[in-house]
Design a protein around this motif. Structure first.
Motif, PDB file in Angstrom:
ATOM      1  N   ASP A 193     -10.718  -2.363   0.173  1.00 32.48           N
ATOM      2  CA  ASP A 193      -9.935  -3.538   0.554  1.00 32.48           C
ATOM      3  C   ASP A 193      -8.857  -3.797  -0.509  1.00 32.48           C
ATOM      4  O   ASP A 193      -9.178  -3.972  -1.692  1.00 32.48           O
ATOM      5  CB  ASP A 193     -10.859  -4.754   0.665  1.00 32.48           C
ATOM      6  CG  ASP A 193     -10.154  -5.969   1.248  1.00 32.48           C
ATOM      7  OD1 ASP A 193      -8.915  -5.939   1.393  1.00 32.48           O
ATOM      8  OD2 ASP A 193     -10.848  -6.949   1.555  1.00 32.48           O
ATOM      9  N   GLN A 250      -9.091   5.120   0.259  1.00 36.72           N
ATOM     10  CA  GLN A 250      -8.340   4.590   1.389  1.00 36.72           C
ATOM     11  C   GLN A 250      -9.102   3.493   2.140  1.00 36.72           C
ATOM     12  O   GLN A 250      -8.507   2.742   2.907  1.00 36.72           O
ATOM     13  CB  GLN A 250      -7.980   5.728   2.341  1.00 36.72           C
ATOM     14  CG  GLN A 250      -7.022   6.737   1.731  1.00 36.72           C
ATOM     15  CD  GLN A 250      -6.767   7.913   2.641  1.00 36.72           C
ATOM     16  OE1 GLN A 250      -7.322   8.001   3.737  1.00 36.72           O
ATOM     17  NE2 GLN A 250      -5.938   8.849   2.189  1.00 36.72           N
ATOM     18  N   LYS A 251     -10.422   3.417   1.930  1.00 35.52           N
ATOM     19  CA  LYS A 251     -11.219   2.407   2.630  1.00 35.52           C
ATOM     20  C   LYS A 251     -11.418   1.139   1.809  1.00 35.52           C
ATOM     21  O   LYS A 251     -12.028   0.186   2.291  1.00 35.52           O
ATOM     22  CB  LYS A 251     -12.589   2.989   2.988  1.00 35.52           C
ATOM     23  CG  LYS A 251     -12.527   4.190   3.922  1.00 35.52           C
ATOM     24  CD  LYS A 251     -13.916   4.696   4.285  1.00 35.52           C
ATOM     25  CE  LYS A 251     -14.638   5.224   3.081  1.00 35.52           C
ATOM     26  NZ  LYS A 251     -15.963   5.803   3.414  1.00 35.52           N
ATOM     27  N   GLN A 310     -16.651   1.104  -5.753  1.00 32.45           N
ATOM     28  CA  GLN A 310     -16.494   1.263  -4.307  1.00 32.45           C
ATOM     29  C   GLN A 310     -16.653   2.709  -3.856  1.00 32.45           C
ATOM     30  O   GLN A 310     -16.745   2.981  -2.655  1.00 32.45           O
ATOM     31  CB  GLN A 310     -15.111   0.752  -3.886  1.00 32.45           C
ATOM     32  CG  GLN A 310     -14.904  -0.736  -4.104  1.00 32.45           C
ATOM     33  CD  GLN A 310     -15.852  -1.586  -3.276  1.00 32.45           C
ATOM     34  OE1 GLN A 310     -16.093  -1.297  -2.117  1.00 32.45           O
ATOM     35  NE2 GLN A 310     -16.395  -2.632  -3.874  1.00 32.45           N
ATOM     36  N   GLN A 315       0.816  -1.202   0.000  1.00 32.05           N
ATOM     37  CA  GLN A 315       0.000   0.000   0.000  1.00 32.05           C
ATOM     38  C   GLN A 315       0.856   1.261   0.000  1.00 32.05           C
ATOM     39  O   GLN A 315       0.841   2.072   0.913  1.00 32.05           O
ATOM     40  CB  GLN A 315      -0.945   0.013   1.219  1.00 32.05           C
ATOM     41  CG  GLN A 315      -2.030  -1.032   1.144  1.00 32.05           C
ATOM     42  CD  GLN A 315      -2.895  -0.830  -0.079  1.00 32.05           C
ATOM     43  OE1 GLN A 315      -3.615   0.135  -0.186  1.00 32.05           O
ATOM     44  NE2 GLN A 315      -2.827  -1.752  -1.016  1.00 32.05           N
ATOM     45  N   SER A 324     -10.484   9.987   0.015  1.00 34.96           N
ATOM     46  CA  SER A 324     -10.870   9.404   1.298  1.00 34.96           C
ATOM     47  C   SER A 324     -11.561   8.062   1.102  1.00 34.96           C
ATOM     48  O   SER A 324     -11.353   7.128   1.877  1.00 34.96           O
ATOM     49  CB  SER A 324     -11.799  10.372   2.050  1.00 34.96           C
ATOM     50  OG  SER A 324     -11.156  11.602   2.296  1.00 34.96           O
ATOM     51  N   GLY A 325     -12.381   7.980   0.056  1.00 38.66           N
ATOM     52  CA  GLY A 325     -13.050   6.712  -0.215  1.00 38.66           C
ATOM     53  C   GLY A 325     -12.101   5.629  -0.672  1.00 38.66           C
ATOM     54  O   GLY A 325     -12.262   4.451  -0.320  1.00 38.66           O
ATOM     55  N   GLU A 364     -19.327   8.071  -1.929  1.00 37.83           N
ATOM     56  CA  GLU A 364     -18.640   9.352  -2.092  1.00 37.83           C
ATOM     57  C   GLU A 364     -19.145  10.093  -3.332  1.00 37.83           C
ATOM     58  O   GLU A 364     -19.241  11.326  -3.331  1.00 37.83           O
ATOM     59  CB  GLU A 364     -17.130   9.140  -2.195  1.00 37.83           C
ATOM     60  CG  GLU A 364     -16.455   8.786  -0.883  1.00 37.83           C
ATOM     61  CD  GLU A 364     -16.721   7.356  -0.444  1.00 37.83           C
ATOM     62  OE1 GLU A 364     -17.213   6.566  -1.285  1.00 37.83           O
ATOM     63  OE2 GLU A 364     -16.441   7.022   0.716  1.00 37.83           O
TER      64      GLU A 364
END
Length: 312
Positions: free
Chosen positions: A203, A200-201, A228, A114, A197-198, A232
Motif C-alpha cells: 500500500d 507492487q502489492k 511486507q 507511483q 512482485s511483492g 516472498e
C-alpha cells in the motif's frame, strides 16, 4: 414424519457440489501419485536392501542409514550441501533485496504517482536470464570462465592481481566457493523478481506515513518494504534452499565432485552410488534422508513465515 422430497433433493445436490471439485483435481492427483508419491515410497523400500540393481537384493534393514551417518564421504557430501545453502540461498536473497531496494526506490519515493524506473523491463530481462539458460550451459560457461586461461584469471592479471589467479575449480580451498558463486549468480535474479512482485502489492500509504515520520530511503525499505515481503522471503528461502540441497547439474558439469571430494554433494553421490558403484540401497537411503532434511527445512521456514495472530 417424512422430509419433503424437495429438501432431500437439495441436500443431495449440495453434497454433490461439495465433492464435485475433487473430480477436477483427480487427473493431476493421479499423475502426482504415479510419478512422485509411489516412486518415493519405492525408494524408501529399496533403502532397506543391499542391491546392485541387477541381482536379487538382500534385506539389511537400517544398515544403509547407519552407513550414511558413519561414512565420512557421505557425511561430507551433506556438509558441502549445507555450505552451498549460504551461496544458493542467503547470498541470492541478500542480493535480491539490494537490487529490489535500488530498482523500487523511485516507486517508494514517488508518493501517489507511483513512478516507475525507466528501463525496468531491461533490468528484469538481464537478471532473469540465468533462469532461462539451461543449467548445463551455465556450468559449461562458468567452467570456461574459471579456467586457468579463462576470463577471470585474465582480468586479474590485467589489473595487477595475477597472484590471485588459479585454477579455481581445481583448487581444494576455492572449488566449493567457486561453485557456490555460480549458484548465487543463477538465483539472485529469481529472488529479485519475487521481491519486485511483492513490492507492487504494498500500500503506497505506508510509504507516505513513513515519510511523514521523517524516514529516508533506507529506513523506508527496512521498516516498510522488508516486513511486507515476509511471504516472498519465505518462498525465496524455500526455493533456494531446495536448490542448494538438491544441486546436481552445476556441480556435475563444473567439477564432477572434485577436486577429491571437495565439491561432492548428495545429489551427485546418489548418482554415483546407484549407477556407478552398484549400491542402489545406499543411494536410496541417502536420497530419503536428503528428502527428509528438505521437508524439515521447508516446514520450519513456513512456520516462521506465518503472520502472527493478534490476541482478541
Amino acid at each position: 414424519m417424512k422430509r419433503p422430497a424437495s429438501r432431500t433433493a437439495r441436500r443431495r445436490s449440495r453434497s454433490w457440489r461439495d465433492y464435485r471439485g475433487y473430480l477436477y483435481v483427480l487427473p493431476a492427483f493421479a499423475v502426482y501419485l504415479a510419478f512422485a508419491v509411489l516412486p518415493a515410497l519405492h525408494t524408501a523400500y529399496l533403502s532397506l536392501f543391499e542391491w546392485d540393481g541387477v541381482t536379487l537384493g538382500s534385506w539389511v534393514g537400517l544398515a544403509n542409514y547407519r552407513e550414511v551417518f558413519t561414512d565420512p564421504a557421505l557425511r561430507g557430501s551433506v556438509v558441502n550441501a549445507l555450505v552451498l545453502v549460504v551461496f544458493f540461498s542467503f547470498l541470492p536473497i541478500l542480493a535480491g533485496l539490494v537490487m529490489t531496494g535500488l530498482l523500487a526506490l523511485p516507486r517508494s519515493r514517488s508518493g501517489a504517482g507511483q513512478g516507475r524506473r525507466r528501463g525496468m523491463s531491461g533490468y528484469r530481462l538481464l537478471f532473469m536470464l540465468p533462469q532461462v539458460v539451461p543449467l548445463v550451459a551455465v556450468g559449461v560457461t562458468w567452467r570456461w570462465l574459471y579456467g586457468e586461461d579463462g576470463l577471470i584469471n585474465e582480468t586479474l592479471g590485467g589489473v595487477g592481481l595475477g597472484g590471485w589467479a588459479r585454477a579455481w575449480l581445481g583448487d581444494f580451498d576455492w572449488a566449493l566457493v567457486a561453485v557456490g558463486l555460480v549458484g548465487t549468480w543463477v538465483l539472485s535474479g529469481l529472488c529479485m523478481m519475487l521481491f519486485l512482485s511483492g513490492v507492487q502489492k504494498i500500500d503506497p500509504q505506508l510509504y507516505e506515513a513513513a515519510r511523514l515520520d521523517g524516514a529516508g530511503p533506507v529506513r523506508e525499505f527496512v521498516s516498510v518494504t522488508l516486513p511486507q515481503l515476509r511471504g516472498e522471503l519465505a518462498v525465496a528461502l524455500t526455493v533456494t534452499t531446495v536448490a542448494a540441497l538438491a544441486s546436481f547439474d552445476i556441480v556435475y558439469v563444473t567439477t564432477g565432485g572434485g577436486p577429491g571430494e571437495e565439491t561432492t554433494v548428495p545429489g551427485l553421490l546418489v548418482y554415483r552410488l546407484a549407477f556407478s558403484a552398484g549400491k542402489v540401497g545406499l543411494a536410496s537411503a541417502l536420497g530419503v534422508l536428503l528428502s527428509l532434511l528438505i521437508l524439515v527445512i521447508v516446514y520450519v521456514v513456513n512456520r516462521l513465515s506465518r503472520p502472527e495472530r493478534s490476541e482478541p
